[in-house]
Scaffold this active site. Sequence first.
Site, PDB file in Angstrom:
ATOM      1  N   ASP A 107       0.839  -1.198   0.000  1.00  0.00           N
ATOM      2  CA  ASP A 107       0.000   0.000   0.000  1.00  0.00           C
ATOM      3  C   ASP A 107       0.883   1.260   0.000  1.00  0.00           C
ATOM      4  OD1 ASP A 107      -3.024   0.803   0.466  1.00  0.00           O
ATOM      5  OD2 ASP A 107      -1.880   1.995   1.890  1.00  0.00           O
ATOM      6  N   HIS A 272      -6.960  -7.084   0.748  1.00  0.00           N
ATOM      7  CA  HIS A 272      -5.941  -6.041   0.757  1.00  0.00           C
ATOM      8  C   HIS A 272      -4.861  -6.307   1.807  1.00  0.00           C
ATOM      9  CE1 HIS A 272      -4.184  -2.099   0.190  1.00  0.00           C
ATOM     10  NE2 HIS A 272      -4.364  -1.812   1.469  1.00  0.00           N
TER      11      HIS A 272
END
Length: 292
Positions: A107, A272
Amino acid sequence: MTPTIPDFEYRRVPGDGDVALNVAVGGAGRPVVLLHGFPQTHLMWRHVAADLAADHTVIVPDLRGYGGSDKPGADDDASYAKRTMAADVVALAANLGHERFALAGHDRGALVAFRAGLDHPGRVTHLAILDVLPTLDMWDVLHGASAAVAFHLYLMAQPPGLPERLIAGAPDEFFGFFLDQWGADPAAIPADVRAEYLRACAAAVPSIVADYRASAGIDVEHDAADRAAGRRLAMPVTVVQQDWGAALGYDAAGLWGAWAADLRHATTTAGHFMAEQHPAAIITELRALLRR
């Protein structure tokens, strides 16, 4: 008690300029640096770091502006540019005695890792990217109603003031929203770790917003300049991400292939927070990358 990575030593190590980073270090062998994402701290790597420490020196910092690391004011656009944050990583590794190192980022940390690979190709031996596109490509693929999935990018891109006040008004709800919505397995982030993520983020609202704001400005400029100059990542690269290309209508492997000649691109259903939800798969990918 604040959670830690078991058997890792914690210290504060200088990054770029006057910034000191909170760092967990463990193991021995060829160095690997692991950079966390949002809304997390270095703790997201706890499973992966413990495995890699069996035969690597594993360096796991909080990024500037996050966790226990310094949170300088955003006095100019460069304060939280990924170029500046990448310089932190290079300085950190050097201060720990490592001029060359493998680098993995998730990320926000993946954007820092990408920039480090472009700016410091002689320092980064291998590069792993988890669940992002380069900043320039990210903005290009967001359009229409589908861009609502990234509403936080647009919120934190606004001029200083309003985003900080809105988020600080309900930080647990704001940051907790992403932990809930992006997590495929709630049990993968236990209560004590979740509480630490929320505590750390609530204490870092201005710097987190500054990090995101840079990605709507100076980071785009840096990526655009590199694209115009034809710069590419020189080291072996592995990218693992959810199938956002299918969801948003773009060719993720093709976009990454424009930046990296030696590329392995894989999609995952792990969600994620893949390093916490499916650490065994990420460990396998990282170990395969380190053998290239």
